[in-house]
Design an enzyme around this catalytic site. Structure first.
Site, PDB file in Angstrom:
ATOM      1  N   PHE A 178      74.113  -5.987 -15.845  1.00 48.27           N
ATOM      2  CA  PHE A 178      73.520  -4.832 -15.149  1.00 48.27           C
ATOM      3  C   PHE A 178      73.181  -5.195 -13.710  1.00 48.27           C
ATOM      4  O   PHE A 178      73.438  -4.428 -12.777  1.00 48.27           O
ATOM      5  CB  PHE A 178      72.265  -4.354 -15.886  1.00 48.27           C
ATOM      6  CG  PHE A 178      71.555  -3.218 -15.203  1.00 48.27           C
ATOM      7  CD1 PHE A 178      72.004  -1.911 -15.361  1.00 48.27           C
ATOM      8  CD2 PHE A 178      70.457  -3.442 -14.378  1.00 48.27           C
ATOM      9  CE1 PHE A 178      71.381  -0.851 -14.724  1.00 48.27           C
ATOM     10  CE2 PHE A 178      69.823  -2.398 -13.730  1.00 48.27           C
ATOM     11  CZ  PHE A 178      70.285  -1.100 -13.907  1.00 48.27           C
ATOM     12  N   LEU A 183     109.627 -28.592 -17.523  1.00 45.23           N
ATOM     13  CA  LEU A 183     109.526 -29.856 -18.252  1.00 45.23           C
ATOM     14  C   LEU A 183     110.534 -29.914 -19.393  1.00 45.23           C
ATOM     15  O   LEU A 183     110.903 -28.884 -19.971  1.00 45.23           O
ATOM     16  CB  LEU A 183     108.113 -30.029 -18.823  1.00 45.23           C
ATOM     17  CG  LEU A 183     106.956 -30.057 -17.823  1.00 45.23           C
ATOM     18  CD1 LEU A 183     105.641 -30.227 -18.565  1.00 45.23           C
ATOM     19  CD2 LEU A 183     107.140 -31.157 -16.807  1.00 45.23           C
ATOM     20  N   LYS A 218      99.310 -27.129 -23.543  1.00 43.19           N
ATOM     21  CA  LYS A 218     100.339 -26.360 -22.828  1.00 43.19           C
ATOM     22  C   LYS A 218     100.017 -24.876 -22.991  1.00 43.19           C
ATOM     23  O   LYS A 218     100.256 -24.283 -24.044  1.00 43.19           O
ATOM     24  CB  LYS A 218     101.736 -26.672 -23.377  1.00 43.19           C
ATOM     25  CG  LYS A 218     102.860 -26.000 -22.586  1.00 43.19           C
ATOM     26  CD  LYS A 218     104.228 -26.393 -23.140  1.00 43.19           C
ATOM     27  CE  LYS A 218     105.343 -25.750 -22.308  1.00 43.19           C
ATOM     28  NZ  LYS A 218     105.284 -24.291 -22.362  1.00 43.19           N
ATOM     29  N   CYS A 270      85.203  11.571 -41.320  1.00 45.39           N
ATOM     30  CA  CYS A 270      84.626  12.908 -41.137  1.00 45.39           C
ATOM     31  C   CYS A 270      85.282  13.980 -41.994  1.00 45.39           C
ATOM     32  O   CYS A 270      84.809  15.112 -42.031  1.00 45.39           O
ATOM     33  CB  CYS A 270      84.696  13.316 -39.664  1.00 45.39           C
ATOM     34  SG  CYS A 270      86.372  13.716 -39.080  1.00 45.39           S
TER      35      CYS A 270
END
Length: 657
Positions: A32, A81, A111, A403
């Site tokens: 806040f 790599l 990694k 509902c």
């Protein structure tokens, strides 16, 4: 304290708060307070434009959307790599180095499975960031990288020029939240965090990238003018001293210790905030690296050990239904707990009915499970020979389990949605949307207060907000009466918002803030919109048949009708303050680009929409005019290539006067 001193103070406070939160993971400032100070800084910069700095905390969302990324040539190549897939291969790699350099020390790092980028600082200021691309040529994504809060916009005591390499990733929490939003909105899910990170970093609009919650680990210095280092660990310590977020690492010499640590990283990967797909082993001494050299593709002094995917058996013990903010019913499999990729898995998202039917997943089935992208549990297949005799095909319910409202299938058939306007499962998120800045903009109704009001039974629909009483809510704050009065004043003030905000606040599917403005201007008030026919709705610019049907269906619900009645009784404004009476820009598409001095983009956009036009962020063949300010760049060039009329600010002002 004058404005200049206060801006400097706020910048320092907010920069330190960002560092502690995003780099040290040690937040000291409450959210806040941070939001309040950031708003104060924004207001000061708006009132005093000359005080706006490029490294201001308010500039985390960079420039406007672009049409394409420009190519960038890396001054120092970003090499890849060589991969090893077993401890035997890893040990061969180590033994080969140790035979040539017996006293070698190695850095072992996780990694990170993300997107490699290079960041460039000049005199301590962040000036450019680019993707790896092919290692030699990448894409300039500077504006999107600015949205990553662990990347400092300026560095104290930095060398004249510094180029560093890092891995942009999407944290597990951000990935889960992103896919939850995608699922609620009926959009395709991202397969894994790496895809999500790559897609987010290549968004043409930085504002979208900023919403994705990306982060970065820095793991290498590419170029550092004026300084020399002897070891890799020295470079990492230096980067850490510059307050950068450096990759976790450990220095080891013994092959067995390296093997054990590589395996332990895999076992404990669940403790990391991000997804990994292996471990990186590097020679520490930089002089030794030079002696070992490189091949045409890879350095000989580093390798990436790739972890194999982990697959296990478990049992689907139940299938439950969750309901999201937009009403999407999401089935979840409750599975017998199983340890997978470092964490215990107890449930798995089944996405939708089609996913369940295609794999024929039933309660009681024994299944193979893995973590997709090592993050999200995923059922791969059903072990048919272990299926119980009484296992029945699973079908989602046709009514909302919360509902009881009707459930309808999406137009594309992928998702089922609850149609209830006041569904309890969606209440917290519906309220958060209703009071948000682009909607009714009720300051002080944050998530914690909303949840507390719901828990106390004081709000069950958005309309209940306008019937709150001071004595009911005083106990929610330490300051009691003062805080309660401040919130009630904000609620009262919101009643006068333009009806376009109310339309957006209702949360009708596919009706965003922009469409809400057009609908409000076209119909003039909420009652006219509620009574509009499908033909009248589809005649509105940018409102297609599906959106029109969503609007009609939403207003036809009994729950919606009751909520509208209570909003009306509370005195909420139902009228538009910007009815389109002059349609001089009807069918016209404008693009605003460059630094505008005579009006803000929001002001220009409002005028364009008020006259029936549309403001777009990118130039295309459909663009009618491009309004240019200073340093317009690629959009102006594209407009000239396409032969689109270009307007100066004065010419645009003449059109709207």
């Amino acid at each position: 304290m004058d404005a200049k001193e206060r801006v400097a103070e706020l910048t320092k406070l907010l920069t330190e708060a960002n560092y502690r939160y995003y780099v040290l993971d040690d937040p000291q400032m409450p959210d806040f307070e941070y939001d309040h100070l950031l708003r104060e800084l924004e207001d000061l910069e708006k009132a005093n434009p000359e005080l706006l700095r490029a490294d201001s905390p308010t500039q985390r969302v960079g420039g406007a959307a672009i049409s394409a990324f420009e190519k960038y040539n890396h001054p120092v190549p970003l090499m890849s790599l060589q991969d090893v897939f077993s401890l035997e291969e890893l040990n061969e790699f180590l033994e080969k180095i140790l035979s040539a350099e017996p006293e070698t020390e190695f850095s072992v790092e996780p990694k990170i499975d993300g997107l490699s980028v290079a960041l460039e600082y000049v005199d301590g200021k962040f000036v450019r960031g680019a993707t790896r691309g092919d290692g030699t040529v990448g894409e300039d994504v500077t504006e999107n990288l600015k949205t990553i809060r662990s990347i400092p916009m300026s560095i104290e005591n930095a060398p004249p020029r510094l180029i560093i390499r890092g891995e942009v990733y999407m944290p597990k929490k951000s990935f889960e939240m992103l896919n939850a939003r995608q699922e609620e909105e009926g959009k395709p899910l991202f397969a894994n965090p790496r895809n999500a990170a790559a897609g987010s970093l290549r968004q043409l609009d930085p504002k979208i990238c900023a919403q994705r919650g990306l982060d970065i680990y820095i793991f290498n210095i590419q170029l550092c003018e004026g300084l020399d280092f002897k070891t890799h660990i020295e470079t990492l310590d230096y980067l850490k001293a510059l307050r950068l977020k450096v990759i976790p690492h450990k220095m080891l010499r013994n092959i067995r210790e390296i093997d054990d640590f590589v395996l332990s990283i895999n076992e404990n990967r669940g403790d990391l905030p991000c997804d990994i797909d292996g471990a990186v082993i590097k020679v520490n001494d930089l002089t030794q690296r030079e002696r070992l050299g490189t091949t045409a593709k890879f350095p000989r002094w580093a390798a990436a050990y790739k972890y194999p995917p982990e697959i296990k058996e478990t049992v689907v013990e139940d299938i439950i239904i969750q309901v999201g903010r937009t009403g999407v019913l999401t089935p979840k499999a409750v599975v017998r707990p199983v340890r997978l990729a470092g964490t215990t898995v107890t449930n798995d998202t089944l996405h939708n009915q089609d996913f369940i039917s295609e794999r024929d997943i039933r309660i009681g089935d024994t299944v193979h499970i893995r973590k997709a992208g090592e993050i999200i549990p995923e059922i791969l297949d059903v072990i048919q020979e272990k299926r119980p005799a009484n296992a029945a095909p699973y079908l989602l319910p046709d009514t909302c389990p919360v509902c009881g409202a009707k459930v309808e299938r999406d137009e594309d058939g992928a998702f089922m949605r609850c149609t209830g306007a006041t569904c309890g499962a969606q209440l917290s998120r519906k309220i958060a949307h209703f009071v948000s800045r682009d909607a009714m903009d009720i300051e002080g109704l944050g998530g914690a207060i909303v949840d507390a009001l719901i828990e106390k039974g004081l709000i069950k629909t958005p309309a209940d907000i306008y019937y709150l009483q001071q004595n009911e809510i005083e106990s929610l704050w330490k300051s009691g009466k003062a805080a309660a009065k401040k919130l009630l004043d904000a609620i009262e003030s919101s009643k006068q918002q333009d009806v376009s905000r109310l339309i957006y606040a209702l949360g009708i599917r596919q009706v965003g803030a922009k469409a809400s403005k057009v609908l409000a201007s076209s119909f003039g008030n909420l009652d006219a919109l509620m009574n509009a026919t499908l033909e009248e709705l589809t005649a509105v610019p940018d409102v297609g048949g599906i959106t029109a049907r969503n609007i009609k269906d939403w207003f036809s619900q009994p729950q919606a009708g009751e909520m509208i009645r209570r909003l009306r009784d509370a005195g909420v404004n139902f009228d538009s303050k910007r009815v389109i009476s002059d349609t001089r820009f009807a069918g016209k598409v404008f693009v605003l680009t460059g630094a505008l001095s005579k009006f803000t983009r929001d002001e220009a956009t409002e005028k364009i929409e008020l006259f029936g036009g549309k403001a777009s962020g990118s130039v295309s063949k459909k663009t009618s005019f491009v309004v240019v300010g200073e340093n317009a760049g690629s959009k102006e060039r594209k407009a000239r290539e396409l032969g689109i009329p270009i307007l100066s600010e004065d010419e645009f002002l003449e059109m709207i006067q």
